[in-house]
Design a protein around this motif. Structure first.
Motif, short mmCIF file in Angstrom:
data_model
loop_
_atom_site.label_atom_id
_atom_site.label_comp_id
_atom_site.label_asym_id
_atom_site.label_seq_id
_atom_site.Cartn_x
_atom_site.Cartn_y
_atom_site.Cartn_z
N ILE A 154 -15.43 -9.94 -13.76
CA ILE A 154 -14.18 -9.82 -14.52
C ILE A 154 -13.45 -8.56 -14.08
O ILE A 154 -12.24 -8.58 -13.86
CB ILE A 154 -14.47 -9.78 -16.04
N GLY A 155 -14.19 -7.46 -13.94
CA GLY A 155 -13.59 -6.20 -13.50
C GLY A 155 -12.92 -6.31 -12.15
O GLY A 155 -11.82 -5.78 -11.95
N GLU A 156 -13.55 -7.01 -11.22
CA GLU A 156 -12.96 -7.20 -9.89
C GLU A 156 -11.67 -8.00 -9.98
O GLU A 156 -10.67 -7.66 -9.35
CB GLU A 156 -13.94 -7.92 -8.96
N LYS A 157 -11.67 -9.06 -10.77
CA LYS A 157 -10.49 -9.92 -10.88
C LYS A 157 -9.33 -9.20 -11.56
O LYS A 157 -8.17 -9.43 -11.22
CB LYS A 157 -10.83 -11.20 -11.64
N LEU A 158 -9.64 -8.33 -12.52
CA LEU A 158 -8.59 -7.64 -13.29
C LEU A 158 -8.36 -6.20 -12.84
O LEU A 158 -7.51 -5.51 -13.39
CB LEU A 158 -8.95 -7.66 -14.78
N GLN A 159 -9.13 -5.78 -11.85
CA GLN A 159 -9.05 -4.40 -11.34
C GLN A 159 -9.26 -3.38 -12.47
O GLN A 159 -8.53 -2.42 -12.62
CB GLN A 159 -7.72 -4.16 -10.62
N LEU A 160 -10.31 -3.65 -13.27
CA LEU A 160 -10.72 -2.76 -14.35
C LEU A 160 -12.18 -2.38 -14.16
O LEU A 160 -12.98 -3.20 -13.72
CB LEU A 160 -10.57 -3.46 -15.71
N ASP A 161 -12.52 -1.14 -14.51
CA ASP A 161 -13.92 -0.72 -14.36
C ASP A 161 -14.71 -1.09 -15.61
O ASP A 161 -14.15 -1.40 -16.65
CB ASP A 161 -14.01 0.78 -14.05
N SER A 162 -16.04 -1.06 -15.46
CA SER A 162 -16.90 -1.48 -16.57
C SER A 162 -16.76 -0.55 -17.78
O SER A 162 -16.95 -0.97 -18.92
CB SER A 162 -18.36 -1.58 -16.13
N GLY A 163 -16.41 0.71 -17.54
CA GLY A 163 -16.20 1.65 -18.65
C GLY A 163 -15.02 1.25 -19.52
O GLY A 163 -15.00 1.53 -20.72
N THR A 164 -14.05 0.59 -18.94
CA THR A 164 -12.90 0.07 -19.69
C THR A 164 -13.25 -1.27 -20.32
O THR A 164 -12.89 -1.54 -21.46
CB THR A 164 -11.68 -0.09 -18.75
N LEU A 165 -13.94 -2.11 -19.56
CA LEU A 165 -14.25 -3.46 -20.02
C LEU A 165 -15.28 -3.52 -21.13
O LEU A 165 -15.15 -4.33 -22.05
CB LEU A 165 -14.75 -4.31 -18.85
N THR A 166 -16.31 -2.70 -21.06
CA THR A 166 -17.41 -2.79 -22.02
C THR A 166 -16.94 -2.68 -23.47
O THR A 166 -17.25 -3.57 -24.28
CB THR A 166 -18.52 -1.77 -21.68
N PRO A 167 -16.17 -1.65 -23.85
CA PRO A 167 -15.74 -1.60 -25.26
C PRO A 167 -14.80 -2.75 -25.63
O PRO A 167 -14.85 -3.27 -26.75
CB PRO A 167 -15.05 -0.24 -25.40
#
Length: 139
Positions: A57-70
């Motif tokens: 998901i992070g790769e597709k949205l260009q977001l890191d796991s620190g942003t995605l996890t919460p």
């Protein structure tokens, strides 16, 4: 000779203002289905691919796991997604839609059309804009 440091000469400023405007147009449409814009992006990935890891998901949205996890934790709390840690590698967390998350797609289906209408843009206008943005952002 024009001063390149005048705000009126900058390309980045109207792009910045436009990005903010798009998010503002999305806000009431997404609030009606209990999503923020980043959550909506995650849902679109999952509606397309069904199950993904946090990293995918992070790769597709260009977001890191620190942003995605919460963000994903909040979505799980709303019962839109399930977060399941891999039994093979505990570092991997799989994200899948719940029935409630799948049903949300029906409610969200009208959002792109409503956004185009609110911004008074045609499909052709948006396609031209999208192609220009893709051209600029390719690395």
């Amino acid at each position: 000779m024009k001063d390149q440091l005048h705000i009126s000469e900058q390309v980045c400023f109207p792009v910045y203002v436009f990005a903010k405007e798009i998010i503002n147009q999305y806000r009431p449409l997404l609030e009606a289905i209990q999503l923020t814009y980043p959550q909506y992006l995650v849902m679109m990935v999952l509606w397309e691919f069904e199950e993904q890891t946090v990293n995918q998901i992070g790769e597709k949205l260009q977001l890191d796991s620190g942003t995605l996890t919460p963000l994903l934790k909040r979505m799980e709390h709303k019962e839109f997604v399930l977060r399941i840690r891999s039994t093979i590698d505990e570092r991997i967390v799989n994200i899948s839609l719940t029935d409630k998350g799948k049903a949300l797609k029906v409610q969200a289906a009208s959002i792109p059309g409503k956004l185009m209408e609110a911004m008074n843009l045609s499909t052709e206008d948006l396609l031209v804009l999208k192609n220009i943005i893709i051209k600029i952002s390719k690395k």
